[in-house]
Design a protein around this motif. Structure first.
Motif, short mmCIF file in Angstrom:
data_model
loop_
_atom_site.label_atom_id
_atom_site.label_comp_id
_atom_site.label_asym_id
_atom_site.label_seq_id
_atom_site.Cartn_x
_atom_site.Cartn_y
_atom_site.Cartn_z
N VAL A 120 0.84 -1.20 0.00
CA VAL A 120 0.00 0.00 0.00
C VAL A 120 0.88 1.25 0.00
CG1 VAL A 120 -1.62 1.36 1.36
CG2 VAL A 120 -2.00 -1.08 1.05
N VAL A 121 1.87 1.25 0.91
CA VAL A 121 2.78 2.40 1.01
C VAL A 121 3.48 2.62 -0.33
CG1 VAL A 121 4.94 3.19 2.06
CG2 VAL A 121 3.13 2.30 3.49
N HIS A 122 3.97 1.50 -0.89
CA HIS A 122 4.68 1.55 -2.17
C HIS A 122 3.79 2.17 -3.25
CE1 HIS A 122 7.80 0.21 -4.95
NE2 HIS A 122 8.51 -0.04 -3.87
N TYR A 123 2.54 1.68 -3.32
CA TYR A 123 1.61 2.18 -4.33
C TYR A 123 1.34 3.67 -4.14
CZ TYR A 123 -2.69 3.07 -6.83
OH TYR A 123 -3.64 3.63 -7.64
N GLU A 124 1.04 4.05 -2.87
CA GLU A 124 0.72 5.45 -2.57
C GLU A 124 1.87 6.37 -2.97
OE1 GLU A 124 -2.04 7.04 -1.32
OE2 GLU A 124 -3.11 5.14 -1.54
N LEU A 125 3.09 5.98 -2.59
CA LEU A 125 4.23 6.87 -2.83
C LEU A 125 4.64 6.89 -4.30
CD1 LEU A 125 6.39 6.22 0.35
CD2 LEU A 125 5.04 8.22 -0.18
N SER A 165 10.59 7.72 -6.10
CA SER A 165 11.25 6.57 -6.72
C SER A 165 11.23 5.36 -5.80
CB SER A 165 12.69 6.91 -7.10
OG SER A 165 13.48 6.96 -5.93
N PRO A 166 11.06 4.15 -6.36
CA PRO A 166 11.01 2.91 -5.56
C PRO A 166 12.25 2.70 -4.69
CG PRO A 166 10.35 2.47 -7.82
CD PRO A 166 10.83 3.87 -7.79
N THR A 167 13.43 3.04 -5.22
CA THR A 167 14.65 2.85 -4.42
C THR A 167 14.63 3.77 -3.19
OG1 THR A 167 15.73 4.38 -5.94
CG2 THR A 167 16.22 2.03 -6.23
N HIS A 168 14.15 4.99 -3.38
CA HIS A 168 14.05 5.93 -2.25
C HIS A 168 13.09 5.37 -1.20
CE1 HIS A 168 14.28 9.70 -0.13
NE2 HIS A 168 12.95 9.77 -0.11
N ILE A 169 11.95 4.87 -1.67
CA ILE A 169 10.96 4.28 -0.76
C ILE A 169 11.60 3.14 0.03
CG2 ILE A 169 8.79 2.99 -0.58
CD1 ILE A 169 7.90 4.42 -3.16
N ARG A 170 12.28 2.22 -0.69
CA ARG A 170 12.88 1.07 -0.06
C ARG A 170 13.88 1.49 1.02
NH1 ARG A 170 14.80 -1.63 -4.71
NH2 ARG A 170 12.75 -1.41 -5.57
N SER A 171 14.76 2.43 0.67
CA SER A 171 15.78 2.85 1.64
C SER A 171 15.14 3.48 2.88
CB SER A 171 16.78 3.81 1.01
OG SER A 171 16.14 5.02 0.67
N LEU A 215 13.45 3.16 8.56
CA LEU A 215 12.40 3.22 9.59
C LEU A 215 12.32 1.92 10.37
CD1 LEU A 215 9.62 5.13 7.64
CD2 LEU A 215 10.86 5.94 9.63
N LEU A 216 12.43 0.79 9.67
CA LEU A 216 12.39 -0.51 10.35
C LEU A 216 13.56 -0.62 11.32
CD1 LEU A 216 11.32 -2.97 7.53
CD2 LEU A 216 10.01 -2.32 9.54
N LYS A 217 14.74 -0.18 10.88
CA LYS A 217 15.92 -0.21 11.76
C LYS A 217 15.66 0.62 13.00
CE LYS A 217 19.84 -1.07 8.70
NZ LYS A 217 20.91 -0.41 7.92
N LYS A 218 15.11 1.82 12.77
CA LYS A 218 14.82 2.70 13.91
C LYS A 218 13.86 2.04 14.89
CE LYS A 218 15.53 7.48 12.47
NZ LYS A 218 14.86 8.73 12.10
#
Length: 108
Positions: A14-19, A25-31, A36-39
């Motif tokens: 959902v997040v991927h689709y929205e953004l 860019s998908p790479t930006h989203i992924r990073s 955020l997961l690390k945090k």
């Protein structure tokens, strides 16, 4: 039958689709997602560490309290001991009398 997706996967999609629909860019989203997961993981670790630390402090405080109470009991017993009182006053004959009395009272 269709296999049910995990909540995490659904959220990610959902997040991927929205953004991506907003031109990110998908790479930006992924990073960003990874960061955020690390945090979140770090935050959870910190919370657990803090909980463990607090439990340790509680145990230590409990031990200290017990030791204090024990010391108080011993001090009270010493203060009520006539032999010890006489000894501290420098009255050694009296102290020896009291000690022999207590020794006779307590069967070995």
């Amino acid at each position: 039958p269709e296999k049910k997706k995990k909540t995490k996967t659904v959220i990610r999609e959902v997040v991927h689709y929205e953004l991506t629909s907003r031109g990110v860019s998908p790479t930006h989203i992924r990073s960003r997602v990874v960061m955020l997961l690390k945090k979140l993981l770090q935050h959870r670790k910190n919370l657990e560490e803090q909980k463990r630390y607090m439990e340790r402090q509680k145990k230590l405080e409990e031990l200290r309290r017990k030791a204090r109470e024990q010391a108080e009991k011993e001090r009270a017993a010493r203060n009520n001991d006539p032999a010890a009182k006489a000894f501290q006053a420098g009255n050694y004959r009296e102290a020896i009398k009291e000690w022999t009395k207590t020794l006779q009272e307590k069967p070995a």
